[in-house]
Scaffold this active site. Sequence first.
Site, mmCIF file in Angstrom:
data_model
loop_
_atom_site.group_PDB
_atom_site.id
_atom_site.type_symbol
_atom_site.label_atom_id
_atom_site.label_comp_id
_atom_site.label_asym_id
_atom_site.label_seq_id
_atom_site.Cartn_x
_atom_site.Cartn_y
_atom_site.Cartn_z
ATOM 1 N N HIS A 134 2.515 55.714 -3.250
ATOM 2 C CA HIS A 134 3.424 54.547 -3.254
ATOM 3 C C HIS A 134 2.978 53.586 -2.144
ATOM 4 C CE1 HIS A 134 6.760 52.143 -4.175
ATOM 5 N NE2 HIS A 134 7.759 52.881 -3.756
ATOM 6 N N GLN A 137 5.230 50.590 -0.686
ATOM 7 C CA GLN A 137 6.294 51.045 0.202
ATOM 8 C C GLN A 137 5.775 51.197 1.627
ATOM 9 O OE1 GLN A 137 9.694 51.856 -0.485
ATOM 10 N NE2 GLN A 137 9.675 51.753 1.726
ATOM 11 N N CYS A 266 12.490 55.506 2.107
ATOM 12 C CA CYS A 266 12.112 54.438 1.164
ATOM 13 C C CYS A 266 13.266 54.017 0.273
ATOM 14 C CB CYS A 266 10.911 54.871 0.335
ATOM 15 S SG CYS A 266 11.227 56.272 -0.757
HETATM 16 N N1 CP Z 1 11.602 52.527 -2.688
HETATM 17 C C1 CP Z 1 11.463 52.175 -3.982
HETATM 18 O O1 CP Z 1 10.352 52.068 -4.499
HETATM 19 O O2 CP Z 1 12.640 51.944 -4.625
HETATM 20 P P1 CP Z 1 12.854 51.708 -6.180
HETATM 21 O O3 CP Z 1 12.592 53.028 -6.875
HETATM 22 O O4 CP Z 1 14.268 51.259 -6.310
HETATM 23 O O5 CP Z 1 11.872 50.666 -6.660
HETATM 24 N N1 NVA Z 2 9.414 60.076 -4.038
HETATM 25 C C1 NVA Z 2 10.300 59.202 -4.776
HETATM 26 C C2 NVA Z 2 10.173 57.797 -4.289
HETATM 27 C C3 NVA Z 2 11.080 56.804 -4.971
HETATM 28 C C4 NVA Z 2 10.870 55.389 -4.525
HETATM 29 C C5 NVA Z 2 9.994 59.299 -6.260
HETATM 30 O O1 NVA Z 2 8.827 59.273 -6.634
HETATM 31 O O2 NVA Z 2 10.937 59.419 -7.035
#
Ligand code: CP
Ligand code: NVA
Length: 308
Positions: A134, A137, A266
């Site tokens: 990610h 983020q 996050c």
């Molecule tokens: N932190 C993040 O990516 O949030 P969402 O899943 O709401 O996009």
């Molecule tokens: N680790 C989490 C992050 C969400 C923004 C997921 O992948 O669901």
Amino acid sequence: MPHFLDIHTTDTDDLTTMIAEARRMKDARAGLPKGTPDAEQPLKDHMVALIFEKPSTRTRVSFDVGVRQMGGQTLVLTGSEMQLGHGETIADTARVLSRYVDLIMIRTFDEAVLHELAEHASVPVINGLTDQSHPCQIMADMLTFEEHRGPIRGKKVVWTGDGNNVCTSFLHAAGKFGFDLTFTGPETLEPAASAMAFARDAGSKVVIERDPAKAVEGADLIVADTWLSMHDAQSARERRHNQLRPYQVNEALMQANGNKALFMHCLPAHRGEEVTSAVMDGPNSVIFDEAENRLHAQKAIMRWCLGR
Ligand code: CP
Ligand code: NVA
């Protein structure tokens, strides 16, 4: 093609330039209503596709608002409503979308989809989260840390709980931005070995410490994420909760750190599970700055991708 696929595969100078650019653009709009266009309109006449194969609040809204502030237009698409979800290949989807739009952001499951899309697209592709990483983020998190505490180089970050996709991007950032990372969580949920190796090879100290109270000693930043990610089977829920309960970030853990560290998540968070409301709403928490900074960091990422 300047795709933004991952932090470890992006040039270090480009990453630091993006953070500086994000900060500059954020400062330039301080106090303005959210819908005010930026003075500069680098995405004027540009069309951006935002594809979601998983749910999202922050990524969806921050990309959409960011594009509009910079003068561009967006199409928000869900995978299940596209032919992509009904058998059309990723490669063909990439070729077709490239004829309509100037930039593609995708949130998907396996990172192989992201890489295939990028390989066959003739426009830049941005990773809006995969099962494995990610990066957007963590760019927002770098901006957030530095706003509060100055350069993150040489600092100690502690990741608690599941060594998941967000943890992997933190490890990539450790290598690129020069900080150390301690993981505290169960053995079966340790971070990806390749991500730990990347950070170590780049000179970061990466430590695994089973005892959370010990792990947070001297930490500058403590990070938590949900115990179950979107790609994890719900059937794992009970086992995960039992395994991860000792790693909850609560007031006792913050006290073990001397209440010195910032707290990040996050979001979305499950209050009372991986973190208590007392910590989320407490003086060390910067969770809503992180959420806001998604907007500014991603605007800089999009400008970098488009060379504008
Ligand atoms: N932190 C993040 O990516 O949030 P969402 O899943 O709401 O996009
Ligand atoms: N680790 C989490 C992050 C969400 C923004 C997921 O992948 O669901």
